[in-house]
Scaffold this motif. Structure first.
Motif, mmCIF file in Angstrom:
data_model
loop_
_atom_site.group_PDB
_atom_site.id
_atom_site.type_symbol
_atom_site.label_atom_id
_atom_site.label_comp_id
_atom_site.label_asym_id
_atom_site.label_seq_id
_atom_site.Cartn_x
_atom_site.Cartn_y
_atom_site.Cartn_z
ATOM 1 N N GLY A 113 -7.121 0.271 -6.974
ATOM 2 C CA GLY A 113 -6.064 1.164 -6.496
ATOM 3 C C GLY A 113 -6.639 2.369 -5.774
ATOM 4 O O GLY A 113 -6.125 2.789 -4.733
ATOM 5 N N SER A 114 -7.721 2.928 -6.314
ATOM 6 C CA SER A 114 -8.389 4.054 -5.647
ATOM 7 C C SER A 114 -8.964 3.620 -4.300
ATOM 8 O O SER A 114 -8.873 4.366 -3.312
ATOM 9 C CB SER A 114 -9.513 4.607 -6.519
ATOM 10 N N LEU A 115 -9.537 2.438 -4.269
ATOM 11 C CA LEU A 115 -10.082 1.933 -2.999
ATOM 12 C C LEU A 115 -8.963 1.718 -1.977
ATOM 13 O O LEU A 115 -9.146 1.985 -0.786
ATOM 14 C CB LEU A 115 -10.848 0.625 -3.226
ATOM 15 N N ARG A 116 -7.802 1.247 -2.444
ATOM 16 C CA ARG A 116 -6.675 1.042 -1.539
ATOM 17 C C ARG A 116 -6.233 2.374 -0.925
ATOM 18 O O ARG A 116 -5.888 2.432 0.256
ATOM 19 C CB ARG A 116 -5.505 0.378 -2.263
ATOM 20 N N SER A 117 -6.275 3.450 -1.735
ATOM 21 C CA SER A 117 -5.869 4.748 -1.187
ATOM 22 C C SER A 117 -6.880 5.253 -0.154
ATOM 23 O O SER A 117 -6.515 5.987 0.754
ATOM 24 C CB SER A 117 -5.687 5.772 -2.306
ATOM 25 N N MET A 118 -8.154 4.830 -0.281
ATOM 26 C CA MET A 118 -9.170 5.245 0.697
ATOM 27 C C MET A 118 -9.197 4.348 1.929
ATOM 28 O O MET A 118 -9.343 4.822 3.048
ATOM 29 C CB MET A 118 -10.559 5.230 0.048
ATOM 30 N N TYR A 119 -9.079 3.025 1.721
ATOM 31 C CA TYR A 119 -9.250 2.074 2.824
ATOM 32 C C TYR A 119 -7.944 1.487 3.335
ATOM 33 O O TYR A 119 -7.938 0.726 4.291
ATOM 34 C CB TYR A 119 -10.169 0.928 2.390
ATOM 35 N N GLY A 120 -6.849 1.770 2.668
ATOM 36 C CA GLY A 120 -5.572 1.208 3.106
ATOM 37 C C GLY A 120 -5.481 -0.267 2.739
ATOM 38 O O GLY A 120 -6.078 -0.728 1.767
ATOM 39 N N ASP A 121 -4.759 -1.001 3.543
ATOM 40 C CA ASP A 121 -4.525 -2.418 3.263
ATOM 41 C C ASP A 121 -5.585 -3.288 3.952
ATOM 42 O O ASP A 121 -5.262 -4.282 4.603
ATOM 43 C CB ASP A 121 -3.111 -2.803 3.726
ATOM 44 N N ALA A 122 -6.850 -2.926 3.777
ATOM 45 C CA ALA A 122 -7.946 -3.668 4.407
ATOM 46 C C ALA A 122 -8.108 -5.023 3.725
ATOM 47 O O ALA A 122 -7.783 -5.206 2.554
ATOM 48 C CB ALA A 122 -9.245 -2.865 4.304
ATOM 49 N N ALA A 123 -8.629 -5.982 4.472
ATOM 50 C CA ALA A 123 -8.809 -7.345 3.952
ATOM 51 C C ALA A 123 -9.670 -7.382 2.686
ATOM 52 O O ALA A 123 -9.313 -8.090 1.731
ATOM 53 C CB ALA A 123 -9.401 -8.252 5.033
ATOM 54 N N PRO A 124 -10.775 -6.641 2.627
ATOM 55 C CA PRO A 124 -11.568 -6.679 1.389
ATOM 56 C C PRO A 124 -10.799 -6.159 0.173
ATOM 57 O O PRO A 124 -10.952 -6.678 -0.932
ATOM 58 C CB PRO A 124 -12.775 -5.785 1.688
ATOM 59 N N VAL A 125 -9.948 -5.170 0.380
ATOM 60 C CA VAL A 125 -9.151 -4.633 -0.726
ATOM 61 C C VAL A 125 -8.132 -5.676 -1.177
ATOM 62 O O VAL A 125 -7.915 -5.873 -2.378
ATOM 63 C CB VAL A 125 -8.460 -3.313 -0.325
ATOM 64 N N ARG A 126 -7.516 -6.373 -0.225
ATOM 65 C CA ARG A 126 -6.572 -7.441 -0.587
ATOM 66 C C ARG A 126 -7.281 -8.557 -1.351
ATOM 67 O O ARG A 126 -6.733 -9.098 -2.317
ATOM 68 C CB ARG A 126 -5.898 -8.004 0.665
#
Length: 93
Positions: A21-34
């Protein structure tokens, strides 16, 4: 799994979920986060499946191969080097 192992697994998955969740707030909806989010979902599914099934308590039986105690035929070794003894050449009878 034992109760303590399942609790630790679920706590770890929760910590990973917060981290993603923290990474999503930094990187947005990037493929690695998904992909990380998808991996976490798979971990949760596997953890639930493990929790609902009883653990195996016995080891599966292994196939045993019987080895004969009778001596081998000496002619089988005629003309063979004794590599373990430095390659000595001598007649066997």
């Amino acid at each position: 799994m034992s109760t303590s192992e399942m609790l630790e697994l679920n706590r770890t998955i929760d910590r990973l979920r917060r981290c993603v969740g923290s990474l999503r707030s930094m990187y947005g909806d990037a493929a690695p986060v998904r992909r990380l989010d998808n991996d976490l979902e798979r971990l949760e599914i596997d953890a639930r499946e493990l929790d609902s099934s009883p653990p195996r308590t016995s080891r599966p039986s292994e196939e045993r191969i019987k080895v004969s105690d009778t001596p081998y035929d000496a002619s089988m070794w005629r003309g063979v080097d004794d590599e373990g003894l430095g390659g000595l050449h001598y007649g066997r009878e």
